[in-house]
Design a protein around this motif. Sequence first.
Motif, PDB file in Angstrom:
ATOM      1  N   LEU A  27       0.833  -1.206   0.000  1.00  0.00           N
ATOM      2  CA  LEU A  27       0.000   0.000   0.000  1.00  0.00           C
ATOM      3  C   LEU A  27       0.868   1.256   0.000  1.00  0.00           C
ATOM      4  CD1 LEU A  27      -2.862   1.188   0.185  1.00  0.00           C
ATOM      5  CD2 LEU A  27      -2.659   1.049   2.662  1.00  0.00           C
ATOM      6  N   ALA A  28       1.874   1.291   0.870  1.00  0.00           N
ATOM      7  CA  ALA A  28       2.724   2.485   0.995  1.00  0.00           C
ATOM      8  C   ALA A  28       3.485   2.757  -0.298  1.00  0.00           C
ATOM      9  CB  ALA A  28       3.698   2.315   2.162  1.00  0.00           C
ATOM     10  N   GLU A  29       4.073   1.724  -0.877  1.00  0.00           N
ATOM     11  CA  GLU A  29       4.856   1.927  -2.096  1.00  0.00           C
ATOM     12  C   GLU A  29       3.964   2.272  -3.288  1.00  0.00           C
ATOM     13  OE1 GLU A  29       7.320  -1.518  -2.594  1.00  0.00           O
ATOM     14  OE2 GLU A  29       8.732  -0.878  -1.040  1.00  0.00           O
ATOM     15  N   SER A  30       2.773   1.682  -3.343  1.00  0.00           N
ATOM     16  CA  SER A  30       1.857   1.968  -4.460  1.00  0.00           C
ATOM     17  C   SER A  30       1.394   3.415  -4.441  1.00  0.00           C
ATOM     18  CB  SER A  30       0.637   1.042  -4.403  1.00  0.00           C
ATOM     19  OG  SER A  30       1.025  -0.303  -4.531  1.00  0.00           O
ATOM     20  N   ILE A  31       0.991   3.891  -3.263  1.00  0.00           N
ATOM     21  CA  ILE A  31       0.519   5.272  -3.157  1.00  0.00           C
ATOM     22  C   ILE A  31       1.678   6.248  -3.345  1.00  0.00           C
ATOM     23  CG2 ILE A  31      -0.537   6.986  -1.624  1.00  0.00           C
ATOM     24  CD1 ILE A  31      -2.491   4.840  -2.682  1.00  0.00           C
ATOM     25  N   ALA A  32       2.847   5.923  -2.792  1.00  0.00           N
ATOM     26  CA  ALA A  32       4.000   6.818  -2.916  1.00  0.00           C
ATOM     27  C   ALA A  32       4.438   6.972  -4.371  1.00  0.00           C
ATOM     28  CB  ALA A  32       5.166   6.298  -2.069  1.00  0.00           C
ATOM     29  N   GLY A  33       4.160   5.977  -5.193  1.00  0.00           N
ATOM     30  CA  GLY A  33       4.535   6.040  -6.605  1.00  0.00           C
ATOM     31  C   GLY A  33       3.583   6.856  -7.454  1.00  0.00           C
ATOM     32  N   LEU A  34       2.443   7.259  -6.898  1.00  0.00           N
ATOM     33  CA  LEU A  34       1.489   8.064  -7.655  1.00  0.00           C
ATOM     34  C   LEU A  34       1.966   9.512  -7.749  1.00  0.00           C
ATOM     35  CD1 LEU A  34      -1.886   6.817  -6.114  1.00  0.00           C
ATOM     36  CD2 LEU A  34      -0.845   6.116  -8.281  1.00  0.00           C
ATOM     37  N   LYS A  35       1.633  10.150  -8.851  1.00  0.00           N
ATOM     38  CA  LYS A  35       2.012  11.552  -9.022  1.00  0.00           C
ATOM     39  C   LYS A  35       0.910  12.439  -8.457  1.00  0.00           C
ATOM     40  CE  LYS A  35       3.626  14.853 -12.456  1.00  0.00           C
ATOM     41  NZ  LYS A  35       4.599  15.428 -11.570  1.00  0.00           N
ATOM     42  N   LEU A  36       1.280  13.329  -7.548  1.00  0.00           N
ATOM     43  CA  LEU A  36       0.335  14.280  -6.974  1.00  0.00           C
ATOM     44  C   LEU A  36       0.369  15.576  -7.778  1.00  0.00           C
ATOM     45  CD1 LEU A  36       1.093  13.873  -3.165  1.00  0.00           C
ATOM     46  CD2 LEU A  36      -0.720  12.794  -4.480  1.00  0.00           C
ATOM     47  N   ASN A  37      -0.780  16.183  -7.930  1.00  0.00           N
ATOM     48  CA  ASN A  37      -0.871  17.469  -8.615  1.00  0.00           C
ATOM     49  C   ASN A  37      -1.807  18.392  -7.843  1.00  0.00           C
ATOM     50  OD1 ASN A  37       0.743  17.095 -11.000  1.00  0.00           O
ATOM     51  ND2 ASN A  37      -0.843  15.739 -11.774  1.00  0.00           N
ATOM     52  N   VAL A  38      -1.506  19.670  -7.889  1.00  0.00           N
ATOM     53  CA  VAL A  38      -2.442  20.680  -7.424  1.00  0.00           C
ATOM     54  C   VAL A  38      -3.104  21.221  -8.683  1.00  0.00           C
ATOM     55  CG1 VAL A  38      -2.702  22.927  -6.316  1.00  0.00           C
ATOM     56  CG2 VAL A  38      -1.091  21.255  -5.390  1.00  0.00           C
ATOM     57  N   VAL A  39      -4.422  21.125  -8.733  1.00  0.00           N
ATOM     58  CA  VAL A  39      -5.132  21.547  -9.949  1.00  0.00           C
ATOM     59  C   VAL A  39      -6.133  22.652  -9.623  1.00  0.00           C
ATOM     60  CG1 VAL A  39      -4.887  19.316 -11.100  1.00  0.00           C
ATOM     61  CG2 VAL A  39      -6.904  19.754  -9.700  1.00  0.00           C
ATOM     62  N   LYS A  40      -6.394  23.432 -10.623  1.00  0.00           N
ATOM     63  CA  LYS A  40      -7.402  24.483 -10.530  1.00  0.00           C
ATOM     64  C   LYS A  40      -8.498  24.152 -11.534  1.00  0.00           C
ATOM     65  CE  LYS A  40      -8.024  29.455 -11.159  1.00  0.00           C
ATOM     66  NZ  LYS A  40      -7.371  30.717 -11.549  1.00  0.00           N
ATOM     67  N   HIS A  41      -9.728  24.208 -11.059  1.00  0.00           N
ATOM     68  CA  HIS A  41     -10.855  23.943 -11.945  1.00  0.00           C
ATOM     69  C   HIS A  41     -11.158  25.210 -12.741  1.00  0.00           C
ATOM     70  CE1 HIS A  41     -11.861  19.937 -10.422  1.00  0.00           C
ATOM     71  NE2 HIS A  41     -11.491  20.406  -9.234  1.00  0.00           N
ATOM     72  N   GLY A  42     -10.945  25.107 -14.045  1.00  0.00           N
ATOM     73  CA  GLY A  42     -11.203  26.250 -14.916  1.00  0.00           C
ATOM     74  C   GLY A  42     -12.612  26.217 -15.482  1.00  0.00           C
ATOM     75  N   LYS A  43     -12.810  26.980 -16.536  1.00  0.00           N
ATOM     76  CA  LYS A  43     -14.118  27.054 -17.165  1.00  0.00           C
ATOM     77  C   LYS A  43     -14.479  25.728 -17.817  1.00  0.00           C
ATOM     78  CE  LYS A  43     -13.707  31.988 -18.041  1.00  0.00           C
ATOM     79  NZ  LYS A  43     -13.607  33.028 -19.065  1.00  0.00           N
ATOM     80  N   GLN A  44     -15.731  25.406 -17.797  1.00  0.00           N
ATOM     81  CA  GLN A  44     -16.283  24.198 -18.414  1.00  0.00           C
ATOM     82  C   GLN A  44     -15.627  22.924 -17.882  1.00  0.00           C
ATOM     83  OE1 GLN A  44     -15.659  25.131 -22.537  1.00  0.00           O
ATOM     84  NE2 GLN A  44     -17.522  26.366 -22.674  1.00  0.00           N
ATOM     85  N   GLY A  45     -15.235  22.961 -16.583  1.00  0.00           N
ATOM     86  CA  GLY A  45     -14.707  21.769 -15.931  1.00  0.00           C
ATOM     87  C   GLY A  45     -13.288  21.392 -16.296  1.00  0.00           C
ATOM     88  N   VAL A  46     -12.580  22.256 -17.016  1.00  0.00           N
ATOM     89  CA  VAL A  46     -11.193  21.969 -17.402  1.00  0.00           C
ATOM     90  C   VAL A  46     -10.300  22.125 -16.179  1.00  0.00           C
ATOM     91  CG1 VAL A  46      -9.261  22.682 -18.858  1.00  0.00           C
ATOM     92  CG2 VAL A  46     -11.598  22.734 -19.760  1.00  0.00           C
ATOM     93  N   LYS A  47      -9.442  21.108 -15.949  1.00  0.00           N
ATOM     94  CA  LYS A  47      -8.517  21.154 -14.812  1.00  0.00           C
ATOM     95  C   LYS A  47      -7.143  21.605 -15.288  1.00  0.00           C
ATOM     96  CE  LYS A  47     -10.836  17.393 -12.405  1.00  0.00           C
ATOM     97  NZ  LYS A  47     -10.718  16.027 -11.876  1.00  0.00           N
ATOM     98  N   GLU A  48      -6.594  22.571 -14.602  1.00  0.00           N
ATOM     99  CA  GLU A  48      -5.262  23.060 -14.948  1.00  0.00           C
ATOM    100  C   GLU A  48      -4.299  22.759 -13.802  1.00  0.00           C
ATOM    101  OE1 GLU A  48      -5.666  27.238 -15.620  1.00  0.00           O
ATOM    102  OE2 GLU A  48      -7.339  26.982 -17.027  1.00  0.00           O
ATOM    103  N   VAL A  49      -3.201  22.068 -14.113  1.00  0.00           N
ATOM    104  CA  VAL A  49      -2.188  21.761 -13.105  1.00  0.00           C
ATOM    105  C   VAL A  49      -1.453  23.050 -12.749  1.00  0.00           C
ATOM    106  CG1 VAL A  49      -0.086  20.460 -12.614  1.00  0.00           C
ATOM    107  CG2 VAL A  49      -1.925  19.397 -13.934  1.00  0.00           C
ATOM    108  N   GLN A  50      -1.354  23.331 -11.465  1.00  0.00           N
ATOM    109  CA  GLN A  50      -0.726  24.555 -10.960  1.00  0.00           C
ATOM    110  C   GLN A  50       0.718  24.278 -10.559  1.00  0.00           C
ATOM    111  OE1 GLN A  50      -2.821  27.615 -10.750  1.00  0.00           O
ATOM    112  NE2 GLN A  50      -3.707  26.154 -12.213  1.00  0.00           N
ATOM    113  N   GLN A  51       1.601  24.127 -11.556  1.00  0.00           N
ATOM    114  CA  GLN A  51       2.982  23.736 -11.283  1.00  0.00           C
ATOM    115  C   GLN A  51       3.771  24.796 -10.517  1.00  0.00           C
ATOM    116  OE1 GLN A  51       4.979  22.248 -14.740  1.00  0.00           O
ATOM    117  NE2 GLN A  51       3.542  20.553 -14.997  1.00  0.00           N
ATOM    118  N   ASN A  52       3.367  26.041 -10.625  1.00  0.00           N
ATOM    119  CA  ASN A  52       4.076  27.110  -9.920  1.00  0.00           C
ATOM    120  C   ASN A  52       3.541  27.352  -8.510  1.00  0.00           C
ATOM    121  OD1 ASN A  52       5.788  27.599 -12.096  1.00  0.00           O
ATOM    122  ND2 ASN A  52       4.278  28.949 -13.070  1.00  0.00           N
TER     123      ASN A  52
END
Length: 202
Positions: free
Chosen positions: A26-51
């Motif tokens: 469980l720990a290794e599987s979850i740790a291998g996932l990529k986390l992103n901070v996203v912003k919900h834009g217009k019409q449900g479009v998600k934008e990754v907030q890399q900055n």
Amino acid sequence: GRSGAIRVTPVSSLRTTAVLCCVRTLAESIAGLKLNVVKHGKQGVKEVQQNNPIHQLLTIRPNNWQTSFEWLEQMMLHLGLYGNAYNEIVRNSSGVPTALNPLHPSRMDVEEIAPGVLRYTYTESSGGRTTYAQDQIQHVRWMSNDGINGIVPTELSKEAIALAQCCERFGAKFFNNGPRPGSILEAENGTTPQAQWQLRHT
């Protein structure tokens, strides 16, 4: 308790092969996932907030000594064993998070001091106690009965873990003592008691 009784704790449960394999997977599987901070834009479009500073913490370096993988792996280990994972949220003078420092769940006390307001008290390794306000702690819970503390999975499963540990100990002792398989002798016409005695003692 009884002599030889097994006391199951989150730490001792890791010596059980099944628990170790489950928690590690469980720990290794979850740790291998990529986390992103996203912003919900217009019409449900998600934008990754890399900055976004939080994106940097979650994906690159949450603190001065851990990578994102190590940090997530430790959080999942704490969740799997203690049902709770805690991080101190360190902020700069502008209030922007600059680090997420893990705090060991075995040393944390959580109390509701007013409706919806939690206070966290952490016992340092030196023995001193540090009090944190709710907005200074990131608290990840497993399933919860009270909505404040996660249920401790190893406490729920302590009888099964103790049984598994007993079986592993018995197996280790059995094979360490050089066991010899038993033998079965069959005779078509039966044997006399004297012949049986001689067979057993030769």
